[in-house]
Design a protein around this motif. Structure first.
Motif, PDB file in Angstrom:
ATOM      1  N   ALA A   1       0.861  -1.190   0.000  1.00  0.00           N
ATOM      2  CA  ALA A   1       0.000   0.000   0.000  1.00  0.00           C
ATOM      3  C   ALA A   1       0.892   1.233   0.000  1.00  0.00           C
ATOM      4  O   ALA A   1       1.988   1.233   0.570  1.00  0.00           O
ATOM      5  CB  ALA A   1      -0.909   0.001   1.225  1.00  0.00           C
ATOM      6  N   GLU A   2       0.421   2.289  -0.639  1.00  0.00           N
ATOM      7  CA  GLU A   2       1.255   3.490  -0.740  1.00  0.00           C
ATOM      8  C   GLU A   2       0.408   4.743  -0.617  1.00  0.00           C
ATOM      9  O   GLU A   2      -0.795   4.743  -0.869  1.00  0.00           O
ATOM     10  CB  GLU A   2       2.004   3.508  -2.069  1.00  0.00           C
ATOM     11  N   GLN A   3       1.068   5.802  -0.178  1.00  0.00           N
ATOM     12  CA  GLN A   3       0.451   7.121  -0.158  1.00  0.00           C
ATOM     13  C   GLN A   3       0.955   7.908  -1.366  1.00  0.00           C
ATOM     14  O   GLN A   3       2.151   7.890  -1.664  1.00  0.00           O
ATOM     15  CB  GLN A   3       0.811   7.864   1.128  1.00  0.00           C
ATOM     16  N   THR A   4       0.039   8.572  -2.045  1.00  0.00           N
ATOM     17  CA  THR A   4       0.410   9.434  -3.157  1.00  0.00           C
ATOM     18  C   THR A   4      -0.248  10.794  -2.967  1.00  0.00           C
ATOM     19  O   THR A   4      -1.308  10.906  -2.345  1.00  0.00           O
ATOM     20  CB  THR A   4      -0.017   8.848  -4.514  1.00  0.00           C
ATOM     21  N   ALA A   5       0.391  11.829  -3.488  1.00  0.00           N
ATOM     22  CA  ALA A   5      -0.159  13.182  -3.349  1.00  0.00           C
ATOM     23  C   ALA A   5       0.376  14.058  -4.464  1.00  0.00           C
ATOM     24  O   ALA A   5       1.487  13.857  -4.968  1.00  0.00           O
ATOM     25  CB  ALA A   5       0.193  13.775  -1.990  1.00  0.00           C
ATOM     26  N   TYR A   6      -0.439  15.037  -4.832  1.00  0.00           N
ATOM     27  CA  TYR A   6      -0.046  16.048  -5.812  1.00  0.00           C
ATOM     28  C   TYR A   6      -0.353  17.403  -5.192  1.00  0.00           C
ATOM     29  O   TYR A   6      -1.499  17.685  -4.823  1.00  0.00           O
ATOM     30  CB  TYR A   6      -0.814  15.880  -7.119  1.00  0.00           C
ATOM     31  N   GLY A   7       0.687  18.248  -5.052  1.00  0.00           N
ATOM     32  CA  GLY A   7       0.492  19.535  -4.409  1.00  0.00           C
ATOM     33  C   GLY A   7       1.034  20.681  -5.233  1.00  0.00           C
ATOM     34  O   GLY A   7       1.911  20.509  -6.087  1.00  0.00           O
ATOM     35  N   VAL A   8       0.526  21.875  -4.958  1.00  0.00           N
ATOM     36  CA  VAL A   8       0.986  23.102  -5.590  1.00  0.00           C
ATOM     37  C   VAL A   8       1.252  24.125  -4.497  1.00  0.00           C
ATOM     38  O   VAL A   8       0.428  24.314  -3.590  1.00  0.00           O
ATOM     39  CB  VAL A   8      -0.057  23.652  -6.585  1.00  0.00           C
ATOM     40  N   VAL A   9       2.401  24.786  -4.567  1.00  0.00           N
ATOM     41  CA  VAL A   9       2.741  25.848  -3.631  1.00  0.00           C
ATOM     42  C   VAL A   9       2.215  27.164  -4.201  1.00  0.00           C
ATOM     43  O   VAL A   9       2.551  27.545  -5.329  1.00  0.00           O
ATOM     44  CB  VAL A   9       4.259  25.922  -3.408  1.00  0.00           C
TER      45      VAL A   9
ATOM     46  N   GLU B   1      -3.591  17.470  -2.751  1.00  0.00           N
ATOM     47  CA  GLU B   1      -4.617  16.426  -2.784  1.00  0.00           C
ATOM     48  C   GLU B   1      -3.909  15.099  -2.541  1.00  0.00           C
ATOM     49  O   GLU B   1      -2.938  14.761  -3.225  1.00  0.00           O
ATOM     50  CB  GLU B   1      -5.328  16.411  -4.138  1.00  0.00           C
ATOM     51  N   THR B   2      -4.416  14.362  -1.554  1.00  0.00           N
ATOM     52  CA  THR B   2      -3.693  13.193  -1.065  1.00  0.00           C
ATOM     53  C   THR B   2      -4.563  11.950  -1.063  1.00  0.00           C
ATOM     54  O   THR B   2      -5.704  11.981  -0.610  1.00  0.00           O
ATOM     55  CB  THR B   2      -3.180  13.433   0.371  1.00  0.00           C
TER      56      THR B   2
ATOM     57  N   VAL C   1       5.329  22.562  -8.089  1.00  0.00           N
ATOM     58  CA  VAL C   1       4.560  21.333  -7.873  1.00  0.00           C
ATOM     59  C   VAL C   1       5.339  20.391  -6.963  1.00  0.00           C
ATOM     60  O   VAL C   1       6.569  20.280  -7.061  1.00  0.00           O
ATOM     61  CB  VAL C   1       4.259  20.645  -9.225  1.00  0.00           C
ATOM     62  N   GLU C   2       4.618  19.718  -6.076  1.00  0.00           N
ATOM     63  CA  GLU C   2       5.202  18.681  -5.224  1.00  0.00           C
ATOM     64  C   GLU C   2       4.462  17.371  -5.479  1.00  0.00           C
ATOM     65  O   GLU C   2       3.233  17.320  -5.389  1.00  0.00           O
ATOM     66  CB  GLU C   2       5.095  19.061  -3.745  1.00  0.00           C
ATOM     67  N   ARG C   3       5.210  16.330  -5.813  1.00  0.00           N
ATOM     68  CA  ARG C   3       4.639  14.999  -6.032  1.00  0.00           C
ATOM     69  C   ARG C   3       5.168  14.054  -4.958  1.00  0.00           C
ATOM     70  O   ARG C   3       6.366  14.061  -4.669  1.00  0.00           O
ATOM     71  CB  ARG C   3       4.982  14.472  -7.427  1.00  0.00           C
ATOM     72  N   VAL C   4       4.275  13.271  -4.393  1.00  0.00           N
ATOM     73  CA  VAL C   4       4.624  12.392  -3.275  1.00  0.00           C
ATOM     74  C   VAL C   4       4.191  10.968  -3.599  1.00  0.00           C
ATOM     75  O   VAL C   4       3.071  10.751  -4.060  1.00  0.00           O
ATOM     76  CB  VAL C   4       3.929  12.854  -1.980  1.00  0.00           C
TER      77      VAL C   4
ATOM     78  N   THR D   1      -9.922  10.739  -1.440  1.00  0.00           N
ATOM     79  CA  THR D   1      -8.752  11.602  -1.281  1.00  0.00           C
ATOM     80  C   THR D   1      -9.135  12.764  -0.376  1.00  0.00           C
ATOM     81  O   THR D   1     -10.311  13.046  -0.168  1.00  0.00           O
ATOM     82  CB  THR D   1      -8.248  12.146  -2.628  1.00  0.00           C
ATOM     83  N   PHE D   2      -8.131  13.441   0.151  1.00  0.00           N
ATOM     84  CA  PHE D   2      -8.408  14.582   1.019  1.00  0.00           C
ATOM     85  C   PHE D   2      -7.495  15.745   0.671  1.00  0.00           C
ATOM     86  O   PHE D   2      -6.429  15.572   0.066  1.00  0.00           O
ATOM     87  CB  PHE D   2      -8.248  14.209   2.498  1.00  0.00           C
ATOM     88  N   LEU D   3      -7.919  16.941   1.085  1.00  0.00           N
ATOM     89  CA  LEU D   3      -7.101  18.132   0.917  1.00  0.00           C
ATOM     90  C   LEU D   3      -6.238  18.328   2.159  1.00  0.00           C
ATOM     91  O   LEU D   3      -6.713  18.268   3.284  1.00  0.00           O
ATOM     92  CB  LEU D   3      -7.979  19.367   0.718  1.00  0.00           C
ATOM     93  N   TYR D   4      -4.959  18.564   1.913  1.00  0.00           N
ATOM     94  CA  TYR D   4      -3.990  18.914   2.955  1.00  0.00           C
ATOM     95  C   TYR D   4      -3.492  20.299   2.588  1.00  0.00           C
ATOM     96  O   TYR D   4      -2.911  20.494   1.509  1.00  0.00           O
ATOM     97  CB  TYR D   4      -2.869  17.874   2.938  1.00  0.00           C
ATOM     98  N   ALA D   5      -3.747  21.285   3.447  1.00  0.00           N
ATOM     99  CA  ALA D   5      -3.383  22.670   3.145  1.00  0.00           C
ATOM    100  C   ALA D   5      -2.678  23.266   4.351  1.00  0.00           C
ATOM    101  O   ALA D   5      -3.287  23.417   5.415  1.00  0.00           O
ATOM    102  CB  ALA D   5      -4.633  23.488   2.809  1.00  0.00           C
ATOM    103  N   VAL D   6      -1.388  23.584   4.195  1.00  0.00           N
ATOM    104  CA  VAL D   6      -0.608  24.067   5.338  1.00  0.00           C
ATOM    105  C   VAL D   6       0.249  25.256   4.933  1.00  0.00           C
ATOM    106  O   VAL D   6       0.730  25.350   3.804  1.00  0.00           O
ATOM    107  CB  VAL D   6       0.300  22.950   5.909  1.00  0.00           C
ATOM    108  N   PRO D   7       0.446  26.191   5.877  1.00  0.00           N
ATOM    109  CA  PRO D   7       1.352  27.316   5.605  1.00  0.00           C
ATOM    110  C   PRO D   7       2.795  26.853   5.636  1.00  0.00           C
ATOM    111  O   PRO D   7       3.165  25.959   6.412  1.00  0.00           O
ATOM    112  CB  PRO D   7       1.054  28.277   6.761  1.00  0.00           C
ATOM    113  N   LEU D   8       3.606  27.458   4.783  1.00  0.00           N
ATOM    114  CA  LEU D   8       5.033  27.142   4.721  1.00  0.00           C
ATOM    115  C   LEU D   8       5.838  28.240   5.416  1.00  0.00           C
ATOM    116  O   LEU D   8       5.364  29.376   5.563  1.00  0.00           O
ATOM    117  CB  LEU D   8       5.465  27.006   3.260  1.00  0.00           C
TER     118      LEU D   8
END
Length: 344
Positions: free
Chosen positions: A128-136, A176-177, A205-208, A160-167
């Motif tokens: 099983a794996e976690q995948t995510a696609y994010g944009v800063v 989106e995860t 873009v961040e890919r996980v 899937t869920f939204l993960y939104a955090v300040p940097l």
């Protein structure tokens, strides 16, 4: 090239271990192809004490479902943590490893490093794996740990869920995860879902992608000692491993003189192995849930008392606390979720 300790891997786990060893007077060789951490790393704000002095982070309150979580959340300032890990006792070699044994690391440069070898190159394979696609983005959004509301037009299919955090630099990561899939959802689908949820955002873009079910290594393994994600430290319900790596590194460094078997026991004591089995039971439940049930399940979890949330999310060697949290969630769950939680 001879050292007391050879660490393969230049991510947070590798540097945490290299730094802890060097601060105890050990000669350390760290092998890594790059010199920066490009991913976003987070931990709970009550765990930042495990970071080396000089580390910086940004702390925020986050929402899980419809609730503001009792624990604040921290996102690392990568450059400051990496600088805080630096030590004159660490020799950094810019290369990749081609082969690892218990006492040697062969490099792409043709060199061979000798010492007690640790594999901190990350986890590569799992069921099983976690995948995510994010944009800063520059724009500010509400900080969210998990928003399981389905994106418009994406009611069906894997949850899937939204993960939104300040940097730390003032921008925000919108991601989106897919928490756990076998396999995880692809990047194109995650990108479409993110844009459906928050609009056509643009930016870096961040890919996980990483496995969330890597088992503990055998106590009597003969090769390099795994550490960090390579050792199965990734929490299957969050994907976190950084806090545990920094927490464990000093104890590992203190044990190196007693040999590899003692080191392996420090990384995976029997209590942690019991917790791992319980967490795998939780992962099996997540893989069985429908899209709607994911939202319902995590709403129930985030409504648990803070002590239960903390035990399940951070109690890596606390089987009693983990079991109590799982039992509390089971009692709060309706019959259809209970059936998923007890399914073989």
């Amino acid at each position: 090239m001879v050292a007391d300790v050879v660490v393969a891997g230049g991510g947070p786990s590798g540097w945490a271990l290299a730094s802890a060893c060097a601060r105890r007077g050990l000669a350390v060789t760290l092998v890594a192809p790059g010199h920066r951490w490009r991913a976003t790393y987070g931990l709970w704000a009550d765990e930042v004490s495990v970071l080396p002095p000089g580390s910086r982070w940004v702390t925020t309150r986050v929402r899980g479902g419809g609730l503001v979580l009792p624990r604040a959340y921290a996102v690392l300032d990568n450059d400051s943590v990496l600088a805080a890990c630096a030590h004159p006792g660490i020799e950094v070699v810019r290369a990749r490893v081609t082969a690892l044994t218990a006492t040697s690391a062969a490099l792409t440069t043709g060199e061979v490093c000798h010492g007690m070898v640790f594999d901190a190159t990350g986890a590569r394979r799992g069921g099983a794996e976690q995948t995510a696609y994010g944009v800063v983005v520059e724009e500010q959004h509400e900080a969210v740990f998990m928003d399981w509301t389905p994106p418009p037009g994406h009611i069906d299919g894997p949850a899937t869920f939204l993960y939104a955090v300040p940097l730390p630099d003032g921008r925000m990561l919108l991601e989106e995860t897919c928490l756990a899939g076998a396999p995880g959802l692809g990047f194109a689908e995650l990108r479409d879902r993110l844009h459906a949820r928050v609009g056509e955002v643009t930016g870096p873009v961040e890919r996980v992608r990483f496995p969330v079910d890597v088992p503990p290594p055998p106590q009597r393994g003969r090769g390099a000692v795994p550490f960090g994600a390579a050792a199965g430290l990734v929490h299957p319900a969050t994907g976190f491993s950084v806090a545990d790596a920094f927490r464990l590194a000093p104890a590992v460094a203190d044990t190196i003189g007693r040999g590899r078997r003692a080191v392996r026991r420090v990384i995976w004591p029997w209590r942690a192995r019991l917790v791992y089995r319980l967490r795998r039971r939780g992962l099996a439940t997540l893989l069985n849930l429908t899209t709607a049930e994911h939202e319902e399940f995590f709403d129930l979890f985030f409504a648990l008392p803070a002590r239960h949330q903390r035990a399940y999310l951070s109690g890596r060697a606390d089987p009693a606390g983990t079991a109590a949290a799982m039992a509390a969630l089971f009692r709060a769950a309706p019959p259809h979720l209970r059936r998923k939680m007890t399914a073989p």
